[in-house]
Design an enzyme around this catalytic site. Structure first.
Site, PDB file in Angstrom:
ATOM      1  N   GLU A 186       0.870  -1.172   0.000  1.00 36.25           N
ATOM      2  CA  GLU A 186       0.000   0.000   0.000  1.00 36.25           C
ATOM      3  C   GLU A 186       0.908   1.223   0.000  1.00 36.25           C
ATOM      4  OE1 GLU A 186      -3.101   0.070  -0.432  1.00 36.25           O
ATOM      5  OE2 GLU A 186      -3.674  -2.011  -0.100  1.00 36.25           O
ATOM      6  N   CYS A 221      -1.540   9.228   2.174  1.00 39.96           N
ATOM      7  CA  CYS A 221      -1.247   8.609   0.877  1.00 39.96           C
ATOM      8  C   CYS A 221      -2.299   8.948  -0.170  1.00 39.96           C
ATOM      9  CB  CYS A 221      -1.108   7.098   1.024  1.00 39.96           C
ATOM     10  SG  CYS A 221      -2.603   6.266   1.609  1.00 39.96           S
TER      11      CYS A 221
END
Length: 446
Positions: A186, A221
Site C-alpha cells: 500500500e 497517501c
C-alpha cells in the site's frame, strides 16, 4: 476472534481512547477530531464489521460447475495463510496497524506488527496494548528502526503487508521475492485532481479538495497532490480555495484554535519549506512556517509538470494548481505520469466521467469527493503499478490474508470410473475422438 482477552469492546475503547489520542498528539500534533474521524472510529467499526460478517466470509464456497462434474463436491475452503507481518507507517500509526491486524485475526493468522519508529509514542503504546489484549504467543510487536525492519524482512513469512513509500516498497518486494512470499504494498504517489470548471460547483469542489489536503497536514497517501483545471477557471478556483481557507481557519491555520496537525519531524518540515522556496509557481496564499513544525496549507498557482513541486509525491500541506487547456490535456499528463493511488474528478459531465474511466489508470477513481473513499469498505482500497498492489478494507482485507484452497472429491465408484476409462493407456482412436470434441466446437461469429 476468540484470542481477544477482554470483557467487552466498550471496555477497550473506554480504557484506551484517551491514551491513543495522546499518542497521536505527541507524534503528529493531532487534535481529537483528527484522531477520532480517521483513526479511532474506523478501528472500532472495522472490528465490528469483521465480527458480524466472519461466518459468511469464512464459509466454504460451492461454485457452480459443469453438469458432468456435478458429483465431485467442488469446494473452495478459506484457509489462513499462516504467520504474517504488518509493517505500518507513521502517518496513521493506529488505523493502518489495527485494520490489517483485525483481518489477520479474523482469518486465523498469527501476526507480527512492526510499527514505524517515526511515531514513537504510538509505537510504544501499541507494544504495550497488544500483549495486554491478545495472546502474546500469536500476536507480537517488534519495535525498532531500519536494522530491525531489515531483520524482520529476512525471515520467512506467509504474507507481508506493507504501507509506506514507494522507495521502501521496492525493498520490501525484493525481500519478499527471495522467500517467494506474497506481499501487499500500500504505497502512494502523486494523486491528481481534475476540476471541470464547465460543469462542477467550484466552491464545493474547492472546499472538499482543501479538506482532503489538510488532513494530517497533507501527510496522507490519498491526499490530493495537485489540481488540474481549465485555464479560464484557475482564478475562480483560487478564490474558492481562499473562501474555504478562511472558513476553515478564521484566525489562520497556525492559530491554536485551528486544530491543524503538524509535520512529523524536522526533516519533513525543512523539505516542505524547501519545496515552497524552489517552486516556479506563485504562492497565492498560505505557506507560512510556524512553530512546532506547523506549516500553513499553501495554494500555489501557475505550476507546470516540470516544477520542483512535481518531482515526487508532496506528502505535505502544499497544493499546486496546474492550468490546462482542457480535460484531454489533463488526462495526457496523468497518462505520462506513474500510476497514482487515486484520481479525483470533480465534474457533472458524463462524457468526462467516461473519459477518466476508459483512458486512465489508478488504484481508485473518485468523483466529486476526496479522502472519504477510505471509509467505503464495500470497495477494495489499493494501488496499481507504482502506487502498490493488493487491496484491503472489509471483506477484501479478509481475502488478503486468506488462501482459497480448492477441493474436489471425485467418487470412486464404478459409474464414475467407467466414464473415466477412456483416459487410461493404451490410448484408443475412439477415446481420442471423444476428447477432441472441444476442438471441433464452432466459434460464434463476432
Amino acid at each position: 476472534m476468540s484470542s481477544l482477552n477482554y470483557t467487552s469492546k466498550e471496555q477497550i475503547k473506554e480504557e484506551n481512547a484517551d491514551a491513543l489520542k495522546a499518542s497521536l498528539k505527541a507524534d503528529l500534533g493531532r487534535y481529537p477530531f483528527e484522531a477520532t474521524l480517521p483513526e479511532l472510529g474506523p478501528m472500532v467499526s472495522s472490528a465490528l464489521h469483521a465480527a458480524e460478517n466472519l461466518e459468511t466470509w469464512s464459509s466454504p464456497e460451492k461454485p457452480q460447475v459443469e453438469a458432468w462434474r456435478s458429483g465431485w463436491d467442488t469446494t473452495i475452503f478459506k484457509a489462513p495463510k499462516g504467520t504474517v507481518v504488518n509493517i505500518s507507517p507513521w502517518n496513521f500509526p493506529w488505523v493502518l496497524t489495527i485494520l490489517p491486524l483485525i483481518s489477520a485475526i479474523a482469518t486465523g493468522c498469527t501476526c507480527l506488527i512492526k510499527p514505524s519508529e517515526h511515531a514513537q509514542a504510538s509505537a510504544a503504546l501499541i507494544a504495550e496494548l497488544i500483549p495486554k489484549y491478545l495472546d502474546p504467543d500469536a500476536y507480537a510487536v517488534c519495535l525498532g528502526a531500519v536494522e530491525e525492519a531489515t531483520y524482520v524482512l529476512s525471515l520467512k513469512w506467509d504474507h507481508i503487508f506493507y504501507t509506506g513509500s514507494e522507495k521502501v516498497g521496492r525493498i520490501v518486494a525484493e525481500a519478499a521475492a527471495k522467500q517467494l512470499t506474497p506481499v501487499t504494498l500500500e504505497l502512494g504517489g502523486q494523486s491528481p485532481v481534475f476540476v471541470d470548471g464547465d460543469s462542477t460547483n467550484i466552491e464545493i469542489a474547492a472546499k472538499r479538495i482543501l479538506w482532503g489536503k489538510q488532513q494530517n497536514a497533507g501527510q496522507v497517501c490519498v491526499a490530493p497532490n495537485h489540481v488540474f483545471v481549465q485555464e479560464q477557471y484557475q482564478s475562480a478556483l483560487v478564490e474558492a480555495f481562499r473562501k474555504a481557507y478562511d472558513s476553515f481557519w478564521p484566525n489562520g491555520p497556525l492559530d491554536s484554535s485551528s486544530e491543524m496537525a503538524r509535520v512529523v519531524n524536522v526533516h519533513h518540515y525543512e523539505r516542505n519549506k524547501s519545496l515552497l522556496s524552489s517552486t516556479k509557481g506563485k504562492v497565492a496564499f498560505g505557506g507560512q512556517a510556524g512553530q512546532d513544525l506547523r506549516i500553513e496549507p499553501a495554494i500555489v498557482t501557475g505550476v507546470t509538470m516540470k516544477d520542483p513541486l512535481m518531482g515526487e509525491e508532496i506528502f505535505g500541506p502544499i497544493l499546486p494548481i496546474i492550468p490546462v487547456a482542457d480535460v484531454d490535456a489533463a488526462i495526457s499528463h496523468i497518462q505520462l505520469s506513474p500510476t497514482p493511488l487515486v484520481i479525483y474528478v470533480f465534474t457533472e459531465n458524463e462524457e468526462i466521467k467516461n473519459k477518466f474511466v476508459q483512458r486512465t489508470q489508478s488504484g481508485q477513481l473518485i468523483l466529486n469527493e476526496t479522502f472519504a473513499q477510505v471509509a467505503v469498505y464495500e470497495i477494495p482500497f489499493g494501488g496499481q503499478g507504482e502506487s502498490g498492489y493488493g487491496s484491503y478494507l472489509g471483506k477484501y482485507s479478509f481475502d488478503t490474508f486468506t488462501h482459497q484452497r480448492g477441493y474436489i472429491n471425485v467418487p470412486a465408484d464404478e459409474g464414475t470410473e467407467g466414464f473415466m476409462q477412456g483416459r487410461y493407456p493404451p490410448y484408443s482412436a475412439p477415446a481420442l475422438e471423444f476428447f477432441s470434441q472441444a476442438l471441433k466446437t464452432k466459434i460464434p461469429d463476432a
